[in-house]
Design a protein around this motif. Structure first.
Motif, PDB file in Angstrom:
ATOM      1  N   LEU A  18       0.830  -1.204   0.000  1.00  0.00           N
ATOM      2  CA  LEU A  18       0.000   0.000   0.000  1.00  0.00           C
ATOM      3  C   LEU A  18       0.872   1.265   0.000  1.00  0.00           C
ATOM      4  CD1 LEU A  18      -3.032   0.676   0.227  1.00  0.00           C
ATOM      5  CD2 LEU A  18      -2.753   0.728   2.699  1.00  0.00           C
ATOM      6  N   ASP A  19       1.853   1.298   0.917  1.00  0.00           N
ATOM      7  CA  ASP A  19       2.733   2.465   1.018  1.00  0.00           C
ATOM      8  C   ASP A  19       3.469   2.705  -0.305  1.00  0.00           C
ATOM      9  OD1 ASP A  19       1.893   2.799   3.560  1.00  0.00           O
ATOM     10  OD2 ASP A  19       3.760   2.171   4.534  1.00  0.00           O
ATOM     11  N   GLY A  20       3.902   1.616  -0.915  1.00  0.00           N
ATOM     12  CA  GLY A  20       4.610   1.731  -2.188  1.00  0.00           C
ATOM     13  C   GLY A  20       3.733   2.358  -3.252  1.00  0.00           C
ATOM     14  N   GLN A  21       2.488   1.878  -3.301  1.00  0.00           N
ATOM     15  CA  GLN A  21       1.557   2.382  -4.298  1.00  0.00           C
ATOM     16  C   GLN A  21       1.230   3.863  -4.062  1.00  0.00           C
ATOM     17  OE1 GLN A  21       1.101   1.248  -6.943  1.00  0.00           O
ATOM     18  NE2 GLN A  21      -0.972   1.281  -7.736  1.00  0.00           N
ATOM     19  N   TYR A  60       1.967   7.003  -6.635  1.00  0.00           N
ATOM     20  CA  TYR A  60       0.973   7.993  -7.086  1.00  0.00           C
ATOM     21  C   TYR A  60       1.435   9.413  -6.727  1.00  0.00           C
ATOM     22  CZ  TYR A  60      -2.795   4.906  -8.699  1.00  0.00           C
ATOM     23  OH  TYR A  60      -3.548   4.030  -9.406  1.00  0.00           O
ATOM     24  N   SER A  61       1.970   9.553  -5.507  1.00  0.00           N
ATOM     25  CA  SER A  61       2.411  10.879  -5.049  1.00  0.00           C
ATOM     26  C   SER A  61       3.491  11.422  -5.973  1.00  0.00           C
ATOM     27  CB  SER A  61       2.968  10.796  -3.620  1.00  0.00           C
ATOM     28  OG  SER A  61       1.945  10.443  -2.722  1.00  0.00           O
ATOM     29  N   LYS A  62       4.397  10.534  -6.382  1.00  0.00           N
ATOM     30  CA  LYS A  62       5.491  10.953  -7.262  1.00  0.00           C
ATOM     31  C   LYS A  62       4.982  11.506  -8.581  1.00  0.00           C
ATOM     32  CE  LYS A  62       9.658   8.500  -5.881  1.00  0.00           C
ATOM     33  NZ  LYS A  62      10.327   7.208  -5.994  1.00  0.00           N
ATOM     34  N   TYR A 121      -1.907  13.713  -1.736  1.00  0.00           N
ATOM     35  CA  TYR A 121      -1.856  12.577  -0.823  1.00  0.00           C
ATOM     36  C   TYR A 121      -3.222  11.894  -0.616  1.00  0.00           C
ATOM     37  CZ  TYR A 121      -0.754   9.671   3.194  1.00  0.00           C
ATOM     38  OH  TYR A 121      -0.613   8.606   4.039  1.00  0.00           O
ATOM     39  N   PRO A 122      -4.284  12.646  -0.295  1.00  0.00           N
ATOM     40  CA  PRO A 122      -5.576  11.964  -0.073  1.00  0.00           C
ATOM     41  C   PRO A 122      -6.033  11.171  -1.303  1.00  0.00           C
ATOM     42  CG  PRO A 122      -5.691  14.261   0.617  1.00  0.00           C
ATOM     43  CD  PRO A 122      -4.388  14.091  -0.074  1.00  0.00           C
ATOM     44  N   SER A 123      -5.869  11.756  -2.484  1.00  0.00           N
ATOM     45  CA  SER A 123      -6.268  11.041  -3.696  1.00  0.00           C
ATOM     46  C   SER A 123      -5.395   9.810  -3.900  1.00  0.00           C
ATOM     47  CB  SER A 123      -6.145  11.938  -4.925  1.00  0.00           C
ATOM     48  OG  SER A 123      -6.900  13.092  -4.750  1.00  0.00           O
ATOM     49  N   ALA A 124      -4.106   9.949  -3.619  1.00  0.00           N
ATOM     50  CA  ALA A 124      -3.191   8.824  -3.779  1.00  0.00           C
ATOM     51  C   ALA A 124      -3.611   7.667  -2.870  1.00  0.00           C
ATOM     52  CB  ALA A 124      -1.761   9.260  -3.470  1.00  0.00           C
ATOM     53  N   VAL A 125      -4.003   7.979  -1.648  1.00  0.00           N
ATOM     54  CA  VAL A 125      -4.440   6.941  -0.706  1.00  0.00           C
ATOM     55  C   VAL A 125      -5.710   6.265  -1.231  1.00  0.00           C
ATOM     56  CG1 VAL A 125      -5.324   6.487   1.622  1.00  0.00           C
ATOM     57  CG2 VAL A 125      -3.387   8.048   1.301  1.00  0.00           C
ATOM     58  N   ALA A 126      -6.685   7.081  -1.598  1.00  0.00           N
ATOM     59  CA  ALA A 126      -7.959   6.526  -2.074  1.00  0.00           C
ATOM     60  C   ALA A 126      -7.753   5.635  -3.300  1.00  0.00           C
ATOM     61  CB  ALA A 126      -8.932   7.663  -2.380  1.00  0.00           C
ATOM     62  N   LEU A 127      -6.951   6.150  -4.254  1.00  0.00           N
ATOM     63  CA  LEU A 127      -6.690   5.392  -5.481  1.00  0.00           C
ATOM     64  C   LEU A 127      -5.984   4.065  -5.176  1.00  0.00           C
ATOM     65  CD1 LEU A 127      -5.529   8.200  -7.932  1.00  0.00           C
ATOM     66  CD2 LEU A 127      -7.487   6.668  -8.270  1.00  0.00           C
ATOM     67  N   SER A 128      -5.015   4.095  -4.276  1.00  0.00           N
ATOM     68  CA  SER A 128      -4.246   2.902  -3.955  1.00  0.00           C
ATOM     69  C   SER A 128      -5.136   1.830  -3.339  1.00  0.00           C
ATOM     70  CB  SER A 128      -3.109   3.246  -2.988  1.00  0.00           C
ATOM     71  OG  SER A 128      -2.304   4.260  -3.530  1.00  0.00           O
ATOM     72  N   TYR A 129      -5.985   2.264  -2.401  1.00  0.00           N
ATOM     73  CA  TYR A 129      -6.901   1.305  -1.791  1.00  0.00           C
ATOM     74  C   TYR A 129      -7.806   0.696  -2.856  1.00  0.00           C
ATOM     75  CZ  TYR A 129      -6.066   1.851   3.224  1.00  0.00           C
ATOM     76  OH  TYR A 129      -5.530   1.799   4.470  1.00  0.00           O
ATOM     77  N   GLU A 130      -8.343   1.572  -3.682  1.00  0.00           N
ATOM     78  CA  GLU A 130      -9.297   1.107  -4.690  1.00  0.00           C
ATOM     79  C   GLU A 130      -8.646   0.076  -5.601  1.00  0.00           C
ATOM     80  OE1 GLU A 130     -11.592   4.299  -6.396  1.00  0.00           O
ATOM     81  OE2 GLU A 130     -11.913   3.091  -8.192  1.00  0.00           O
ATOM     82  N   GLU A 131      -7.420   0.388  -5.959  1.00  0.00           N
ATOM     83  CA  GLU A 131      -6.732  -0.480  -6.889  1.00  0.00           C
ATOM     84  C   GLU A 131      -6.332  -1.812  -6.251  1.00  0.00           C
ATOM     85  OE1 GLU A 131      -3.919   1.752  -9.254  1.00  0.00           O
ATOM     86  OE2 GLU A 131      -2.660  -0.047  -9.311  1.00  0.00           O
ATOM     87  N   LEU A 132      -5.757  -1.707  -5.044  1.00  0.00           N
ATOM     88  CA  LEU A 132      -5.164  -2.902  -4.425  1.00  0.00           C
ATOM     89  C   LEU A 132      -6.165  -3.754  -3.656  1.00  0.00           C
ATOM     90  CD1 LEU A 132      -1.854  -1.292  -3.128  1.00  0.00           C
ATOM     91  CD2 LEU A 132      -2.131  -2.779  -5.111  1.00  0.00           C
ATOM     92  N   ALA A 133      -7.147  -3.117  -3.041  1.00  0.00           N
ATOM     93  CA  ALA A 133      -8.049  -3.864  -2.167  1.00  0.00           C
ATOM     94  C   ALA A 133      -9.374  -4.180  -2.866  1.00  0.00           C
ATOM     95  CB  ALA A 133      -8.298  -3.062  -0.887  1.00  0.00           C
ATOM     96  N   ASP A 134      -9.327  -4.225  -4.154  1.00  0.00           N
ATOM     97  CA  ASP A 134     -10.553  -4.368  -4.928  1.00  0.00           C
ATOM     98  C   ASP A 134     -11.302  -5.657  -4.610  1.00  0.00           C
ATOM     99  OD1 ASP A 134     -12.203  -3.060  -6.583  1.00  0.00           O
ATOM    100  OD2 ASP A 134     -11.503  -4.085  -8.398  1.00  0.00           O
ATOM    101  N   GLY A 135     -10.555  -6.715  -4.306  1.00  0.00           N
ATOM    102  CA  GLY A 135     -11.199  -7.981  -4.049  1.00  0.00           C
ATOM    103  C   GLY A 135     -11.813  -8.120  -2.647  1.00  0.00           C
TER     104      GLY A 135
END
Lengths: 402, 402
Positions: A124-127, A131-133, A138-152
């Protein structure tokens, strides 16, 4: 006596908050409701519409038994510090439960999301970093990462919703600092957190209420706040002739920026990555807060993040100063009713932090950041007498007793 | 072409200055009159009534050929640095003489006093120190020491008179930095430097003129300034709606003080001996510049010294920053007429410091303190458009050409 804690800003207190207070009490089934509340400056880096004293009165007339100030160093912060600060204060006060509003409404979903994110922390932190890079905030990066990684994941909370995101931070803070506390969440009614217009069911967002006050008049929001709150707001306006907005602080902010070198600016909390140069350039060219913000804004920095930076600059908070105060070290009592008072009487020997109800020589240094914030907040008042009164309030005001 | 130099503040330009300009030209018999003039903030630690641009126009319409800005780091200074800064700038410009006003009026008396004080330096310094230790302000300590020790000297200048005291500093600076320069002094007419009331011969002190403008109206001083100056003052007032006073900067000053710790305050120029605590206490309690000054004032600190400290605080000037700029390093051209222009053309290859007529990227850093002072000065203007214009003036205004 057992207490439930809530984390609030009340900017201003409205009918939705009234529901939240009543439901929080009911959900946990405890007899005392304690609110930890931001002081003069808020999490989104803004001055509160009215003083912390007026907001304390609103809370006490509307179902809260005890109000404790969330210190400036924890209040004007991104969600992680804000949440952990508030949770730790409620824990120090002996709260057995914490109840927060969310769009999701299911504490089980939050628990699953926390469990999932603990398990997948590195990924998660890596993702988020990647995104931040790319220049995503930051808030969007967190939301996007969760959405992408925790989809299942079956019961994942939708983190693009602001109260879900904050809720997740509360849940994580509880797990880390106060696992004995029982979390509850209440599904937010009808209107969204940032809805710009008043809602016809009279449960409107604080955003829409502030907007209506600014663009129309106070009387337009009368039905959207409890009657005692309306009286309090009217009296505040009568006394000071204004509700506090950033515009009132713009000359002070502009001066604070333009009298500093880029190196000096970098000493203030959260100023980094060269934003000091943007601040200097914009302060030279702009003559209003709004135009200044438009000039400073970039994709990388959310409006909120910039405002928090500006709040720290306005209050003269240096990096090393804030860093020393990221753990709560006192409980500043703003007000209570008889239930709150009884609770404190019963628990005062077991509080894990000192309770401060009066600022004197012995604790002036400890509360330095809060005192400064109170004085700076007062400097936005145009009327001399009201300004003086507000400026002295941290020293002269006893806690509000209802 | 040969030039005479004068050292001025023109706050505002008045009939006495007109006389001084004409007599200076006559006394030295040179064809060019160069004024080195304080910028937005003055030696007594005050904002000038009107901008340096308006004051440059006043000078050029009234007998001065060339106006150079005395940099902020040398202008807002006690007499020694102020005098040596101004003398060195006039020397760099190739002036062959300097003419100053004094109550005494005899350059011979000044020379004798300088000779005596050079001879008795140790004795004198010891006496000044001993008076200072008793809590007597520096200027009084100097005057008293001279009076006591140099009593037998035949042509001693009376240093209790403000222009004599400043004159002595000019003479000492000439001796030290520019012994080739010929000094002249002109006896001041009728009214004293600090006279609070207008004089019936129309030669009134700048103090009385400012007081009359503040308490009555601009029209009351009409006969006491040259007609072109009166027009300039009227136009400035029409454009900005105000003449600058400390009151306009009070909110900025109060904020600058209250957001700093005693340790931070000690970093600003001339803040020492614990005055930082007095500043903090008074800023908390007072809601006007006047009441603040009354609260800070002690026997040890003259009103002027405190005002200078406040000017440095208002402009964010740190000790190390000012200390690096105690020697002039550039000649900032504010304005000239055709005579001034010819003089510069003729002498430009021999100027010992760079002449700056436009601020660009390459010299922005060098003039940082002056640019900051210009912007801070503009922040005292209430009218948005006039403020913006003044704030940009150091970058956008070409020198005034008459």
């Amino acid at each position: 006596m057992k207490a439930t804690g809530i984390i609030v800003e009340y900017n201003p207190f409205h009918n939705g908050h009234l529901l939240h207070a009543a439901e929080s009490r009911r959900a946990a089934g405890h007899d005392v409701l304690i609110a930890v509340m931001s002081g003069p400056f808020l999490q989104r880096g803004e001055p509160a519409l009215v003083s912390k004293w007026a907001r304390t009165k609103m809370a006490l007339t509307s179902g809260v038994d005890l109000v404790i100030e969330l210190p400036f160093s924890l209040a004007v912060q991104h969600a992680t510090h804000f949440a952990s600060g508030a949770v730790r204060i409620l824990h120090s006060l002996g709260c057995e439960s914490i109840c927060f509003g969310s769009e999701d409404g299911s504490v089980e979903s939050f628990k699953e999301t926390v469990a999932w994110s603990t398990e997948n922390k590195e990924l998660l932190d890596g993702q988020i970093k990647s995104y931040s890079k790319k220049g995503i905030s930051y808030p969007s990066a967190v939301a996007l990462s969760y959405e992408e990684l925790a989809d299942g994941t079956s019961k994942k909370v939708d983190l693009s919703k602001p109260n879900n995101m904050l809720g997740l931070q509360y849940m994580e803070a509880i797990e880390q600092y106060a696992p004995s506390i029982l979390p509850y969440t209440i599904k937010r009614q009808a209107s969204g957190y940032h809805d710009p217009t008043l809602h016809e069911n009279k449960i409107s967002s604080a955003t829409s209420i502030r907007k209506t006050i600014a663009e129309s008049s106070l009387s337009c929001i009368k039905d959207h706040v409890p009657p005692a709150v309306y009286t309090e707001l009217s009296e505040y306006y009568e006394l000071t002739g204004q509700f506090h907005t950033w515009s009132h602080y713009w000359p002070l902010l502009q001066h604070a920026i333009l009298t500093k070198s880029p190196e000096e600016l970098r000493g203030y909390y959260e100023i980094e990555e060269g934003i000091e140069y943007r601040l200097l350039d914009a302060a030279k060219q702009c003559q209003s807060y709004r135009s200044f913000m438009e000039a400073v804004k970039t994709k990388r920095y959310t409006w909120t993040r910039i405002q928090r930076i500006l709040t720290h600059l306005l209050n003269g908070s240096k990096k090393e100063e804030i860093s020393l105060h990221l753990s709560p070290s006192y409980l500043r009592l703003l007000g209570m009713n008889s239930t709150g008072r009884s609770y404190l009487q019963q628990h005062k020997k077991h509080l894990s932090l000192p309770l401060i109800s009066k600022i004197g020589r012995e604790n002036e240094k400890l509360l330095n950041l809060d005192i400064k914030a109170g004085m700076v907040y007062a400097m936005g008042v145009h009327d001399t007498r009201a300004r003086q009164q507000l400026m002295e309030s941290d020293f002269k005001m006893p806690p509000i007793i209802l």
